[in-house]
Design an enzyme around this catalytic site. Structure first.
Site, PDB file in Angstrom:
ATOM      1  N   ARG A 133     -31.117  58.684  31.340  1.00 34.75           N
ATOM      2  CA  ARG A 133     -30.523  57.754  32.488  1.00 34.75           C
ATOM      3  C   ARG A 133     -29.380  56.822  30.966  1.00 34.75           C
ATOM      4  NH1 ARG A 133     -33.125  51.653  33.148  1.00 34.75           N
ATOM      5  NH2 ARG A 133     -31.455  50.416  34.780  1.00 34.75           N
ATOM      6  N   HIS A 137     -25.358  57.120  32.818  1.00 36.64           N
ATOM      7  CA  HIS A 137     -24.773  55.647  32.487  1.00 36.64           C
ATOM      8  C   HIS A 137     -23.601  55.453  31.511  1.00 36.64           C
ATOM      9  CE1 HIS A 137     -27.696  53.176  34.797  1.00 36.64           C
ATOM     10  NE2 HIS A 137     -27.501  54.088  35.018  1.00 36.64           N
ATOM     11  N   HIS A 266     -33.751  62.267  39.294  1.00 34.26           N
ATOM     12  CA  HIS A 266     -35.294  61.953  39.415  1.00 34.26           C
ATOM     13  C   HIS A 266     -36.961  62.725  40.018  1.00 34.26           C
ATOM     14  CE1 HIS A 266     -32.715  58.025  41.511  1.00 34.26           C
ATOM     15  NE2 HIS A 266     -32.665  58.127  40.313  1.00 34.26           N
ATOM     16  N   TRP A 298     -41.264  58.916  41.697  1.00 37.64           N
ATOM     17  CA  TRP A 298     -40.766  60.010  42.848  1.00 37.64           C
ATOM     18  C   TRP A 298     -41.510  60.898  43.135  1.00 37.64           C
ATOM     19  CZ3 TRP A 298     -36.858  56.923  39.914  1.00 37.64           C
ATOM     20  CH2 TRP A 298     -36.006  56.503  40.300  1.00 37.64           C
ATOM     21  N   ASP A 327     -31.753  58.125  48.218  1.00 39.22           N
ATOM     22  CA  ASP A 327     -32.345  59.241  48.659  1.00 39.22           C
ATOM     23  C   ASP A 327     -32.857  59.619  49.637  1.00 39.22           C
ATOM     24  OD1 ASP A 327     -33.749  59.272  45.652  1.00 39.22           O
ATOM     25  OD2 ASP A 327     -35.233  57.779  45.916  1.00 39.22           O
TER      26      ASP A 327
END
Length: 397
Positions: A133, A137, A266, A298, A327
């Site tokens: 992540r 980002h 994910h 997830w 999703d």
């Protein structure tokens, strides 16, 4: 996605072979000193010259990092580490400037050593999702419609500054920076921009995912004033999820196939409601960790990179598994659904498309030195290399 977790004044000395001989007069020594001062700038002159979706917005906790950018070699120490120095050689006939070998934004040997330290960090902290992540980002602020660097955003290390870490979409990423900062301190010849992307790609590979065709040599921004404005990253629950995904990812120059492939990451991580506002406080899959317990994942094995995300989103049979509006859109939107269905059935196809999309994302907006980048590996990843801790990610011993 989820689960995220000095300046020193340089000393310049003449090379040993350039030291004056015993017969050199004081006047010659003075000449050498003046020469060095002309060739090598002074320090004064240089100093003036998660747990949530990988891409999603939330209400951020305002963690203070007022001093972190001082450790981050923003404007000064980066110059000292990577500046192209010139040797000064003194002889009885005067002085001459000799060009030193070219240095790049990041040192290849230090990049390789940093990667080994990242692997050890992953083995001990189970921080694969938050490192992915962090890289996403930093790169995901890219705007293809802006040509100038760093105004265009992208993978430039700006996410180390407090002003950007406080953006709502980056809630919890201060924890990723804290994990990586000791590695940055140890390897000063690696830029933050490269370190963030190196950590993300390594995390995917160590979790059993595909080998990412990465290159390095990204140049860092030097000050918080160069951070992008807030609002360039995706939201997890927009009114029109498919349209929102396209609006954000098309701005980066990515297409529908790449949007769906990247969403497959994910398969790793958890969403924590206290950070993102999404998910359950804990489930049977997350209550025992590894790492800090809690959150909603997830997938069942949320530290194993595979195509389970697409299978579980399609089936929606387990209430303990998270399905965000973005999703669900992958199987509701006709164009997205083509790729989502394909990846649910064919993990090899998913791995191939994901590796390509991840590499593309990691290069967005970056300025490379050298321009062609630095490639650390030329051989494919051994098939037997798997992330052993994946068996613990279901909350079972």
């Amino acid at each position: 996605m989820a689960e995220r977790v000095l300046f020193t004044r340089p000393s310049f000395t003449l090379p040993s072979q350039a030291q004056p001989s015993p017969t050199t007069t004081m006047a010659s020594t003075a000449t050498a000193a003046i020469a060095a001062a002309r060739i090598i700038p002074s320090a004064t002159a240089l100093s003036s010259s998660s747990s949530r979706s990988f891409f999603s917005s939330s209400s951020a906790s305002r963690s203070s990092l007022k001093c972190l950018h001082l450790r981050s070699s923003p404007r000064i120490s980066h110059l000292f580490v990577n500046q192209r120095r010139a040797e000064v050689r003194v002889s009885s006939g005067g002085y001459a400037r000799v060009s030193a070998p070219k240095s790049f934004a990041s040192d290849p040997d230090q990049l390789k050593s940093a990667r080994e330290d990242i692997k050890e960090l992953l083995r001990t902290k189970f921080c694969h999702p938050i490192l992915i992540r962090m890289g996403w980002h930093d790169a995901g602020t890219y705007n293809k419609n802006i040509e100038e660097w760093p105004q265009r955003g992208g993978a430039n290390g700006s996410l180390r500054f407090e002003i950007e870490l406080k953006h709502a979409a980056n809630a919890g990423l201060v924890n990723a920076l804290k994990l990586l900062q000791p590695i940055k301190d140890k390897y000063a010849g690696v830029t933050y921009a490269d370190l963030f992307q190196l950590a993300g790609a390594t995390a995917v590979e160590e979790a059993g995912g595909p080998k990412i065709p990465m290159k390095y040599g990204r140049v860092d921004v030097s000050a918080p004033e160069q951070c992008p404005e807030e609002g360039r990253l995706p939201d997890a629950g927009p009114p029109a999820p498919a349209d929102h995904l396209r609006q954000v990812f098309y701005r980066m120059g990515l297409n529908d196939k790449e949007i769906v492939a990247l969403s497959g990451a994910h398969t790793l991580g958890r969403s924590r409601p206290e950070r993102s506002g999404w998910g359950k406080p804990e489930t049977k899959y997350t209550k025992d960790g590894p790492g800090a317990p809690g959150g909603q994942s997830w997938t069942v094995q949320w530290l194993k990179f595979d195509n389970s995300y697409f299978k579980d989103i399609k089936e929606k049979r387990d209430e303990d598994l998270l399905v965000l509006p973005t999703d669900a859109a992958l199987f509701e939107d006709p164009s997205f659904k083509v790729y989502a269905e394909k990846y649910a059935e064919d993990q090899v196809a998913f791995f191939n498309d994901y590796a390509e999309a991840h590499a593309k994302l990691s290069n967005l907006g970056a300025k490379f030195d050298p321009p062609e980048g630095i490639v650390l590996d030329t051989s494919p990843k051994p098939q037997a290399e798997k992330f052993e801790a994946a068996k613990y990610s279901s909350g079972k011993d």
